[in-house]
Design an enzyme around this catalytic site. Structure first.
Site, PDB file in Angstrom:
ATOM      1  N   ASP B 143       0.786  -1.232   0.000  1.00  0.00           N
ATOM      2  CA  ASP B 143       0.000   0.000   0.000  1.00  0.00           C
ATOM      3  C   ASP B 143       0.824   1.291   0.000  1.00  0.00           C
ATOM      4  O   ASP B 143       0.672   2.133  -0.884  1.00  0.00           O
ATOM      5  CB  ASP B 143      -0.921  -0.028   1.235  1.00  0.00           C
ATOM      6  CG  ASP B 143      -1.914   1.097   1.203  1.00  0.00           C
ATOM      7  OD1 ASP B 143      -3.045   0.859   0.761  1.00  0.00           O
ATOM      8  OD2 ASP B 143      -1.563   2.221   1.576  1.00  0.00           O
ATOM      9  N   ALA B 171      -4.501   2.402  -0.844  1.00  0.00           N
ATOM     10  CA  ALA B 171      -4.208   1.772  -2.145  1.00  0.00           C
ATOM     11  C   ALA B 171      -4.736   0.341  -2.171  1.00  0.00           C
ATOM     12  O   ALA B 171      -5.312  -0.107  -3.167  1.00  0.00           O
ATOM     13  CB  ALA B 171      -2.709   1.788  -2.416  1.00  0.00           C
ATOM     14  N   ASP B 172      -4.556  -0.369  -1.085  1.00  0.00           N
ATOM     15  CA  ASP B 172      -5.073  -1.736  -0.999  1.00  0.00           C
ATOM     16  C   ASP B 172      -6.596  -1.756  -1.097  1.00  0.00           C
ATOM     17  O   ASP B 172      -7.179  -2.580  -1.812  1.00  0.00           O
ATOM     18  CB  ASP B 172      -4.676  -2.359   0.341  1.00  0.00           C
ATOM     19  CG  ASP B 172      -3.343  -3.076   0.283  1.00  0.00           C
ATOM     20  OD1 ASP B 172      -3.026  -3.671  -0.755  1.00  0.00           O
ATOM     21  OD2 ASP B 172      -2.627  -3.045   1.296  1.00  0.00           O
ATOM     22  N   GLN B 173      -7.237  -0.868  -0.353  1.00  0.00           N
ATOM     23  CA  GLN B 173      -8.702  -0.847  -0.356  1.00  0.00           C
ATOM     24  C   GLN B 173      -9.230  -0.501  -1.741  1.00  0.00           C
ATOM     25  O   GLN B 173     -10.238  -1.050  -2.195  1.00  0.00           O
ATOM     26  CB  GLN B 173      -9.228   0.172   0.667  1.00  0.00           C
ATOM     27  CG  GLN B 173      -9.148  -0.286   2.107  1.00  0.00           C
ATOM     28  CD  GLN B 173      -7.809  -0.025   2.745  1.00  0.00           C
ATOM     29  OE1 GLN B 173      -6.773  -0.059   2.090  1.00  0.00           O
ATOM     30  NE2 GLN B 173      -7.805   0.226   4.032  1.00  0.00           N
TER      31      GLN B 173
END
Lengths: 401, 401
Positions: B143, B171-173
């Site tokens: 992320d 970023a991951d979400q």
């Protein structure tokens, strides 16, 4: 090869960012998005920009970013004639999207019940800042406000400085993704039930859901996030997780990696005594200072090569211009362009998701205000004389390409 | 009432955040998510936490946040017997999700082609940091690294301080939401074509797409973002957009609002000369200082009441604990809980999207490692003796509730 959402027609009353990004994502996948703007000035985002400058001297970068793959029709929603036309269009439409403040569109006769009465298969998705009822229902909802209310801003920045927002409008974009999630789930459900439904998305709830791990930590561990007084990258994380300086003024991010590997590759064995989880958390600012003193011995590229060689999780911190020139970004074809009648060649970010059988693509530039109004009405069988009358009365605006 | 994705079965090989949040979103909508963890320790996220503390003394808040509404089976993917069982399960599954580094899962016999051979309707979604080919293919994707590479970090923070990441893993979400977008688009397309497909999502492309308006501005206006040296909230924005201080140490965000309304409601007519777009951009730090001097005359609640009374777009900046107690957050029911066999009552963020006909809900807590392995295998017709043999050989782990 067809696109995944070919045949899906969307009546898109949305403006600014949340709704338009959602319908652009659906348009990238092949949905037919009819953007219904207000007669005259159109979407309010057309009048907003960055740097107080305009693309091609007149066009908003914000609007250009979120409105490709749509056709525009600009109508006076208060006209009863317009209302009859839109309700006729709704009989064969699949989805309605809107993000006016709660209740505004329903008062004009474009609420969920109005559409369901003419088409029970319609999927009606409303976006708002805070939901459609409750103590904040009449408050303005906007990206940065949501970042602040949800706790993201308080979590961002250094502890000896005021909190700062993320430098991009992410609450809106996340709201858009939640619209897509709801709409596509409802489309799939409709394949089995034959019925549409109403979907409510709001920016605050969407941002909370993205911060779920922060909420779970605070609400269940009895501890609050305190912003680090150093370059540690998250207020809940231990060292070395953070942003480090290089000798040439560049910055490198270092994520979770075995601390021993890091101090070995930096040839800094004096860091060994910090190597346990509790110490790395409690003394994170001290550790950051010491690690940063080591990273500053190397130029950015040397530092990256050294760390990547040891499989340390790291990357360069780039600004947007340099990111657009990044070899991986170029390899992925993530910077694309389209031709716009007034802005010229517009460079944009390409669709992010790769589909093997139904690839997304950019097929149209962002439209001018009401640019496709005549062709859309003609397609729906509105007689030419009636179209002319709408324009003459100022109930429809057509900006010529 | 049924849920939108009831009947959709997902074989979920994913770990950490991107894949698990995606499958949780699908599970919230009713998909049957079978989380396939590695035998032994399970998902790597079970071993990560914030504050170096654990919920109930043993459970990761991160894992608890992203794994509700799933059943877990923990298997040794290198076992040929396990491979045969999973391929048998795949014959009736709809979706496979994975986010191992590119190529890793295919080398174990779980690539798209392997699944397609037994089920051409399968939708196979891979998540990665940087895509599945190109110069960064072997680099670790995480992320904060993505936030930095994509330009978000360089845009965040104050100009006289180093750049900072957003204080949450966004970023991951966002990658997770892109998986959902691709998978649901493919499910809808499959209703018409009868065929599945391969979907590739990566964190870098997803973050770029969310920064589209920043990219369009930089790449088409010939100007770079420069972080403000004040509390202005975005490097492309003019004053007053930003975060302001109150007399009691609180902070209030003020978004785009007519500047005249703002200086009038603050009773600060000496700010009138700044009131044009170019000046508000060029002198934004100066304007911020002057507006901030005015906001500091009021307590947080007084300031909010005054600004909201004039329909200035504003909100309080809250930390996560206070946000969880916010009256609108409570009104929306956004803080929910589930009972977990080892962590006890776990408070979590509820599903964000409200569906009138097929509401999302939390039906199961995050699972223990392989907690449902026996019941899943029994359901797929694996004989009891074979299940026992897998456990005895260490090829399946079952953590008892």
């Amino acid at each position: 090869m067809t696109k995944a959402l070919e045949g899906v027609t969307i009546l898109d009353f949305s403006h600014l960012l949340q709704g338009p990004f959602a319908t652009q994502l659906l348009g990238d996948m092949g949905a037919d998005v009819i953007k219904i703007e207000r007669a005259g000035a159109g979407d309010m985002f057309r009048g907003m920009t960055f740097f107080a400058k305009w693309v091609g001297g007149s066009q908003s970068p914000n609007f250009l970013a979120w409105n490709r793959n749509k056709r525009s029709i600009a109508l006076n929603l208060k006209s009863r004639k317009v209302h009859a036309i839109i309700m006729a269009m709704a009989r064969t439409a699949d989805v309605v999207v809107q993000n006016f403040r709660p209740g505004v569109l329903a008062r004009l006769g474009y609420g969920y019940e109005d559409f369901r009465a003419v088409n029970p298969r319609i999927i009606y998705c409303s976006g708002s800042g805070y939901g459609e009822d409750g103590p904040y229902v009449d408050r303005p909802g906007q990206d940065m406000l949501i970042q602040g209310l949800a706790g993201l801003i308080a979590n961002t920045g250094r502890g000896d400085q005021p909190p700062v927002p993320a430098g991009a409008g992410l609450a809106d974009q996340i709201g858009a993704m939640n619209m897509v999630y709801g709409i596509l789930s409802a489309l799939y459900a409709r394949e089995r039930t034959g019925r549409g439904q109403k979907i409510e998305v709001n920016l605050l709830a969407g941002m909370l859901a993205h911060l779920n791990q922060e909420y779970v930590a605070v609400l269940n561990l009895g501890e609050d996030f305190v912003r680090p007084r150093s370059g540690i990258g998250h207020p809940g994380m231990q060292a070395p997780f953070g942003i480090y300086e290089a000798a040439d003024g560049g910055h490198v991010s270092i994520a979770m990696s075995p601390f021993r590997t890091l101090y070995e590759v930096l040839e800094a064995p004096h860091l060994a005594p910090y190597d346990d989880l509790a110490t790395l958390f409690d003394k994170r600012d001290e550790v950051w200072e010491k690690v940063n003193a080591e990273t500053r011995r190397f130029g950015t590229q040397d530092l990256l090569a050294r760390l990547l060689g040891a499989d340390i999780w790291c990357a360069e911190v780039k600004d947007i211009r340099r990111a657009a020139e990044d070899p991986q970004v170029i390899h992925m074809g993530m910077i694309a362009s389209y031709e716009h009648p007034k802005a010229g060649t517009v460079r944009v970010v390409a669709p992010a998701v790769r589909m093997s059988e139904t690839p997304a693509s950019i097929d149209r530039p962002a439209p001018l205000v009401g640019q496709h109004g005549r062709e859309i009405l003609a397609h729906y069988g509105v007689p030419a004389a009636e179209i002319e009358a709408l324009e003459a009365a100022g109930d429809m605006t057509v900006e010529e390409a």
